[in-house]
Structures are given as structure tokens and as C-alpha cells.
Write a protein that holds these residues in place. Structure first.
Motif, PDB file in Angstrom:
ATOM      1  N   ASP A 149       0.923  -1.336  -0.009  1.00  0.00           N
ATOM      2  CA  ASP A 149       0.090   0.004  -0.058  1.00  0.00           C
ATOM      3  C   ASP A 149       0.757   1.456   0.317  1.00  0.00           C
ATOM      4  N   ARG A 165     -31.997  15.434  -3.080  1.00  0.00           N
ATOM      5  CA  ARG A 165     -31.106  14.607  -2.299  1.00  0.00           C
ATOM      6  C   ARG A 165     -30.457  15.432  -1.208  1.00  0.00           C
ATOM      7  N   ARG A 191      -9.397  11.545   6.769  1.00  0.00           N
ATOM      8  CA  ARG A 191     -10.514  10.386   6.147  1.00  0.00           C
ATOM      9  C   ARG A 191     -10.589  10.979   4.665  1.00  0.00           C
ATOM     10  N   ARG A 192     -10.841   9.778   3.866  1.00  0.00           N
ATOM     11  CA  ARG A 192     -10.816  10.130   2.539  1.00  0.00           C
ATOM     12  C   ARG A 192     -12.365  10.045   1.889  1.00  0.00           C
ATOM     13  N   TYR A 193     -12.773  11.153   1.157  1.00  0.00           N
ATOM     14  CA  TYR A 193     -14.281  10.899   0.814  1.00  0.00           C
ATOM     15  C   TYR A 193     -14.067  11.063  -0.763  1.00  0.00           C
ATOM     16  N   ALA A 194     -14.760   9.915  -1.218  1.00  0.00           N
ATOM     17  CA  ALA A 194     -15.022   9.887  -2.753  1.00  0.00           C
ATOM     18  C   ALA A 194     -16.004  10.688  -3.264  1.00  0.00           C
ATOM     19  N   PRO A 203     -19.206  15.512   6.611  1.00  0.00           N
ATOM     20  CA  PRO A 203     -19.403  16.390   7.620  1.00  0.00           C
ATOM     21  C   PRO A 203     -18.716  17.749   7.561  1.00  0.00           C
ATOM     22  N   GLY A 225     -11.746   4.512   7.081  1.00  0.00           N
ATOM     23  CA  GLY A 225     -11.309   5.982   7.001  1.00  0.00           C
ATOM     24  C   GLY A 225     -11.584   6.485   5.622  1.00  0.00           C
ATOM     25  N   GLU A 226     -12.350   5.839   4.665  1.00  0.00           N
ATOM     26  CA  GLU A 226     -12.672   6.205   3.258  1.00  0.00           C
ATOM     27  C   GLU A 226     -14.192   5.876   2.961  1.00  0.00           C
ATOM     28  N   THR A 227     -14.558   6.349   1.859  1.00  0.00           N
ATOM     29  CA  THR A 227     -15.976   6.073   1.244  1.00  0.00           C
ATOM     30  C   THR A 227     -16.014   4.613   0.960  1.00  0.00           C
ATOM     31  N   LEU A 247     -32.367   4.137   1.417  1.00  0.00           N
ATOM     32  CA  LEU A 247     -31.938   5.396   2.282  1.00  0.00           C
ATOM     33  C   LEU A 247     -33.405   5.704   3.055  1.00  0.00           C
ATOM     34  N   ARG A 261     -33.945   8.518   4.192  1.00  0.00           N
ATOM     35  CA  ARG A 261     -34.140  10.037   4.115  1.00  0.00           C
ATOM     36  C   ARG A 261     -34.798  10.461   3.026  1.00  0.00           C
ATOM     37  N   ASP A 262     -34.569   9.791   1.698  1.00  0.00           N
ATOM     38  CA  ASP A 262     -35.178  10.000   0.401  1.00  0.00           C
ATOM     39  C   ASP A 262     -35.543   8.905  -0.314  1.00  0.00           C
ATOM     40  N   ALA A 299     -33.535   6.759  -1.732  1.00  0.00           N
ATOM     41  CA  ALA A 299     -32.653   6.423  -2.893  1.00  0.00           C
ATOM     42  C   ALA A 299     -32.188   5.177  -2.491  1.00  0.00           C
ATOM     43  N   GLN A 305     -23.220   4.661  -1.685  1.00  0.00           N
ATOM     44  CA  GLN A 305     -21.824   4.889  -1.054  1.00  0.00           C
ATOM     45  C   GLN A 305     -22.306   5.189   0.577  1.00  0.00           C
ATOM     46  N   GLN A 337     -20.546   7.118   3.480  1.00  0.00           N
ATOM     47  CA  GLN A 337     -19.538   7.941   3.650  1.00  0.00           C
ATOM     48  C   GLN A 337     -18.804   8.119   5.310  1.00  0.00           C
ATOM     49  N   PRO A 338     -17.536   7.993   5.621  1.00  0.00           N
ATOM     50  CA  PRO A 338     -17.202   8.057   7.071  1.00  0.00           C
ATOM     51  C   PRO A 338     -17.690   9.088   7.722  1.00  0.00           C
ATOM     52  N   ARG A 339     -18.182   8.865   9.072  1.00  0.00           N
ATOM     53  CA  ARG A 339     -18.745   9.866   9.827  1.00  0.00           C
ATOM     54  C   ARG A 339     -19.987  10.352   9.453  1.00  0.00           C
ATOM     55  N   LEU A 340     -20.627   9.550   8.581  1.00  0.00           N
ATOM     56  CA  LEU A 340     -21.897  10.018   8.320  1.00  0.00           C
ATOM     57  C   LEU A 340     -23.005   8.804   8.393  1.00  0.00           C
ATOM     58  N   GLU A 399     -26.164   6.527   8.437  1.00  0.00           N
ATOM     59  CA  GLU A 399     -27.445   6.682   7.573  1.00  0.00           C
ATOM     60  C   GLU A 399     -28.339   5.804   8.044  1.00  0.00           C
ATOM     61  N   ALA A 433      -2.978  -4.109   2.387  1.00  0.00           N
ATOM     62  CA  ALA A 433      -4.339  -4.138   3.494  1.00  0.00           C
ATOM     63  C   ALA A 433      -5.591  -4.593   2.488  1.00  0.00           C
TER      64      ALA A 433
END
Lengths: 177, 183, 179
Positions: free
Chosen positions: A28, A69, A101-104, A136, B82-84, B112, B114-115, B117, B121, B123-126, B128, B164
Motif C-alpha cells: 500500500d 437529495r 479521512r478520504r471522501y470519494a 461532515p 477512513g474512506e468512502t 436510504l 431520508r429520500d 434513494a 456509498q 461516507q465515513p462519519r455520516l 445513515e 491491506a
């Protein structure tokens, strides 16, 4: 005396092997794209593409043809200008948040025009694109945009671009695009 | 250059050292089988409102209801990496299985709350709120439903590339509940 | 003398090891490059048993975007049955004089442009050949290029099975006005 020498050589060998094993980069870390850091407002140049951040703003909700959305966080929209250099190529983007953190780019923006995820860059032609992230709000300030080729090929160029210095404005009513 | 034949004791010691690895491997394997037999594989039984780790995702089933002939599990899903994650239930995706008696229901539709859909995906820290919707067979009568959750295991350095990876699904927990009616 | 021989033998072994290890990579690399360029005189070329003809080449300028031009190519391919798979996965690539390469548009924009041009679906080179069974097919490709390279464009046609052989056509697209 001889035994002491043998033991010393053996100890040294074990220590050297241990040091090598501990510092040996994993796959990695060893197979990474070559990332160039680009300051805010500057044009970034990689082998297969060049790009610039033109602006950014927040949207609490995205209005799509298929409906609205919403998000637990916010939608961060970056306006970019990108071009290919020697070959037609596609791009992908990640937001490296303040926490690392990594957001796509969000798949929930499907249906918006000029999406970075689906556009092709042609050599010598600027395209105006948007990259939309769902995250966030506290990940935004201190974060950066990572532009790379899809699937992050190793040893290929990638750009870590600092966003504009002014915080993004909140666009309450999404303008019709 | 001829060396004198070593004594019988020395030869025996050499052979014992050479054999000790095999002996240790045999003993260890035998002991591991005994250990496996001593502790039977009991899956943890969770209840609604308790969290279960599915690897990339932490899932908290909140309610199991019947809505228009469909079985709906409301749950809170959180990406703990730590990633989407574009496949929150692993690759290949293995969402919870709903089992009635001996039959497993087909793969649920996941949306989801909420809507409405489809869940793409995470997302980290969100976290659902999601609902998993199973279509029930025509002749279904209210009986307790068992949900089987499976977990992906993380390996920091896999054996193939030393990178990993998320590898293989293993059973994580079960939940048995009688579906209630929609509030 | 004897030591020199040993050194020579070690060097020879090293070279042999590199050669053996590198041979598959060299072959793979050759599969990605067009090294033997054939330049047909006319609009027709034969590439490992497949006849490739440019039926139509046109350039379209967009009034809103004066810096770019759309190139529309219509290619006719008629493979012999034995060669039906030889162009599988083939990419007709446009090249300009400066070493830049343009792939056919395969996104929404490409579909939109083909609709404007009156073609309902882009059949890629590979698909048309696989469907052909030796019967031949026509495929439409659109490209987006900077307007200043329109006069210096070449078309490179090759497939994984034909490389390192490839055909290079010199293009002279005719201006097209939309009805």
C-alpha cells in the motif's frame, strides 16, 4: 573468543533483518501515485492532465431530475477546469478531509451536468467540471482535493490541490443548471 | 578429508533436533483440534437496538416490521473505515440474510430512509438510517424471522501482496424477532 | 584467466536472467504499441485479414465553442471469417502531429453528438466486428479535438491481436453543416 565473534555476527544479522522487516514498506505504501502538492489558486500539472480549482460552495441539498437529495452532512461542490495533455483520459477525485479521512465524489450527484466522474479530458481542451462530495462540515476547512486517474495507477501523477483560502459560501436555493 | 564418525549420542541429538519441528507441528495441530472441539461455534445472538460489526460497516438493527406484504428492517449503518465505501456490505456484497424456517429470502432492496434513494456509498462519519426490504412469499404467516449477519475480516498485510485487504465473509451474529406492524 | 572466465560466466547468467524475466513484459509492451505503421495510399487498408475503409470523414465546428471541433468518422470493416476476432477491442485513435492521442467519445457528449448527426447509437469498432461473422459492419465514431489540429490529423487503427502492426490514415475531413 571465536564464539563471541560468531555470536556478535549472528546478533548483527538478526538486528539487520529485523530492521529491514520493520521498515519494509507494504504494497500500500510502496505502490503509490506520485503526488504533487498544488497551492491554492495554482494550476496543477500531472503527466496526463492539468487542473485548476476555480471556486467552491456548499449545498445543503442537491436538486436532481430524479428528486431532491439531502444529507446528514453537507454537499461540497468544487468547480474545476481540467484538460488532458497527451491522451484522452478520465479523472477521479477524493476529498482528503481535515481528519485525514478520504471522501470519494458522491454517487448521489448522479444526473448533474458536467460531473467529473463521467467526463473525458481531451488533450489541449479545457473542460469545466464539478466534483461533489458528501461529508461532515468540519472536514472541509483544512482538507484538500486529490485529483488522480481512476483506480490510482502506481507511479502515475496525481495532484493534491489546496482549496481556495476563502471559506465556501452556502448556496441555499440550488441554482438551475 | 575424512572426519571420524560421530558418536551415537551426537547422531541421536542431531536427529531429534531435525524431527522437533515436525513433532511440534503435529502437537500444535492436535491441540488446536481439541480447542476447536472444546468451544463450539456459537454465534452471538443480538436483539433489536444492539450493534453488530460487519467489517467495514457497523449496523444497528432498530425495528423489524411488516409493510404491505414486505418485511422491512430499519437500521442505522455507519462506515467505520477512513474512506468512502461504495459497497458497505462487503465485496461481494452480502447484506443480512432473512431466514424463515429453512428458506432464505432473496436479497433485500436497500434504500436510504431520508429520500428512498438506493444505498450506494456510505461516507465515513455520516451514519445513515436505512431500510432493508424483503419481498415475502404469498403464503406467508407471521412467524419469527431470523436474520443472519456476516462480517468481513480485515487483514493489514494479506498473504498474496502484503497489502491491506478485506477478506472473506464469516458469520457475525443472528437476530430472531417476530415482525411487528408498521408504526 | 580462470577468474576472468568466472566473471564472464556470471555476467552472461545475469544477462540471461534479465532476458528471461523481461521477455513477457517486452511482449506485453509490444501489444500496446503500434511499431509497424502501414500508411495506405487510399481510404482503405487491410489489417490482418480485415478490410478497413473510411466511408465518411467530416468536421463540425460548434458556434458556442470556437476553440474545439468535432470530427465524425464512419468506418466500414469487413473481416474475413478467420479474422473476425482479430480487431476485437480495437480503438480507432486520432493523432495530431504533436504526439497527442484522442480517443473516440464514449460518454454522454458522444451519444448526444451522434444523435445530432442522425446516428442513433455508436457501435464501437470491437462490437461491430464481433457481430460481423465476416459480413462487415459500419461504425460511427466522434472525437473532440482543438480546432487548430484539424488539418494535421491521422487515424490509427489497431487491435490487441494486430499490434505491433497498425494502419495509419491521413485524414482530410470535409466541413459539415448541420441541417
Amino acid at each position: 573468543m571465536n564464539l563471541v565473534r560468531t555470536m556478535a555476527i549472528l546478533l548483527f544479522a538478526v538486528a539487520a533483518l529485523g530492521a529491514m522487516m520493520l521498515t519494509n514498506p507494504g504494497r500500500d505504501r510502496a505502490f503509490q501515485p506520485m503526488v504533487a502538492r498544488i497551492a491554492a489558486g495554482d494550476q496543477g500539472q500531472a503527466r496526463l492532465f492539468s487542473a485548476r480549482i476555480d471556486g467552491w460552495h456548499l449545498e445543503p441539498a442537491l436538486s436532481l431530475p430524479s428528486g431532491e437529495r439531502t444529507s446528514e452532512g453537507v454537499f461540497l461542490v468544487l468547480d474545476l477546469t481540467a484538460a488532458g495533455t497527451t491522451e484522452s483520459t478520465t479523472l477521479a477525485a477524493d476529498w482528503i478531509g481535515a481528519s485525514g479521512r478520504r471522501y470519494a465524489t458522491t454517487a448521489r450527484a448522479e444526473g448533474l451536468p458536467r460531473r467529473l466522474d463521467t467526463a473525458w479530458m481531451q488533450p489541449g481542451l479545457d473542460s469545466e467540471l464539478t466534483a461533489t462530495f458528501e461529508l461532515p462540515e468540519d472536514e472541509i476547512m483544512g482538507g484538500a482535493l486529490l485529483l488522480h486517474l481512476p483506480r490510482m495507477p502506481a507511479l502515475e501523477g496525481a495532484l493534491l490541490m489546496a482549496p481556495p483560502q476563502t471559506p465556501p459560501a452556502i448556496r441555499l436555493a440550488p441554482v438551475s443548471r | 578429508m575424512t572426519s571420524p564418525e560421530p558418536s551415537l549420542l551426537r547422531r541421536m541429538i542431531r536427529r531429534a533436533i531435525a524431527l522437533s519441528g515436525i513433532a511440534a507441528a503435529l502437537l500444535l495441530g492436535w491441540w488446536m483440534r481439541i480447542e476447536a472441539a472444546r468451544s463450539p461455534d456459537l454465534l452471538p445472538e443480538i436483539r433489536l437496538g444492539e450493534s453488530v460489526s460487519l467489517g467495514r460497516t457497523q449496523l444497528r438493527p432498530d425495528s423489524l416490521t411488516l409493510e404491505d406484504g414486505r418485511l422491512v428492517l430499519r437500521a442505522l449503518a455507519e462506515n467505520v473505515t477512513g474512506e468512502t465505501q461504495s459497497s458497505p456490505f462487503g465485496i461481494p456484497a452480502r447484506p443480512p440474510e432473512a431466514v424463515i424456517g429453512d428458506s432464505v429470502l432473496p436479497t433485500p432492496e436497500i434504500v436510504l430512509l431520508r429520500d428512498q434513494a438506493p444505498l450506494g456509498q456510505l461516507q465515513p462519519r455520516l451514519p445513515e438510517e436505512i431500510s432493508m426490504i424483503w419481498t415475502l412469499p404469498e403464503d406467508w404467516r407471521p412467524v419469527p424471522v431470523t436474520l443472519r449477519f456476516s462480517r468481513e475480516t480485515f487483514k493489514l498485510r494479506d498473504n498474496l501482496y502484503g497489502q491491506a485487504s478485506w477478506l472473506g465473509h464469516v458469520p457475525a451474529a443472528t437476530l430472531t424477532a417476530l415482525p411487528g406492524t408498521a408504526p | 584467466m580462470k577468474r576472468g572466465l568466472w566473471i564472464l560466466a556470471a555476467l552472461a547468467m545475469t544477462v540471461a536472467a534479465c532476458g528471461i524475466a523481461g521477455w513477457p513484459d517486452w511482449q506485453d509492451w509490444r501489444r500496446t504499441q503500434v511499431l509497424n505503421e502501414s500508411r495506405p495510399e487510399s481510404d482503405m487498408a487491410v489489417l490482418s485479414g480485415t478490410e478497413i475503409r473510411i466511408r465518411r470523414q467530416a468536421v463540425l465546428t460548434l458556434p458556442d465553442l470556437p476553440d474545439r471541433a468535432v470530427i465524425w468518422l464512419q468506418l466500414a470493416v469487413s473481416p474475413t471469417p478467420a479474422a473476425a476476432a482479430s480487431l476485437g477491442g480495437c480503438n480507432p485513435v486520432l493523432r495530431d502531429g504533436r504526439g497527442r492521442r484522442f480517443l473516440p467519445l464514449s460518454d454522454e457528449l458522444g451519444l448526444k453528438l451522434l444523435k445530432i448527426l442522425g446516428r442513433d447509437w455508436a457501435i464501437s469498432c470491437a462490437q461491430s466486428l464481433r457481430a460481423a461473422d465476416g459480413a462487415g459492419a459500419v461504425s460511427d465514431q466522434v472525437y473532440l479535438v482543438p480546432v487548430d489540429v484539424v488539418d494535421a490529423l491521422e487515424l490509427e487503427v489497431s487491435g490487441p491481436e494486430t499490434r505491433p502492426d497498425g494502419a495509419i490514415f491521413t485524414l482530410s475531413p470535409q466541413p459539415l453543416t448541420l441541417p
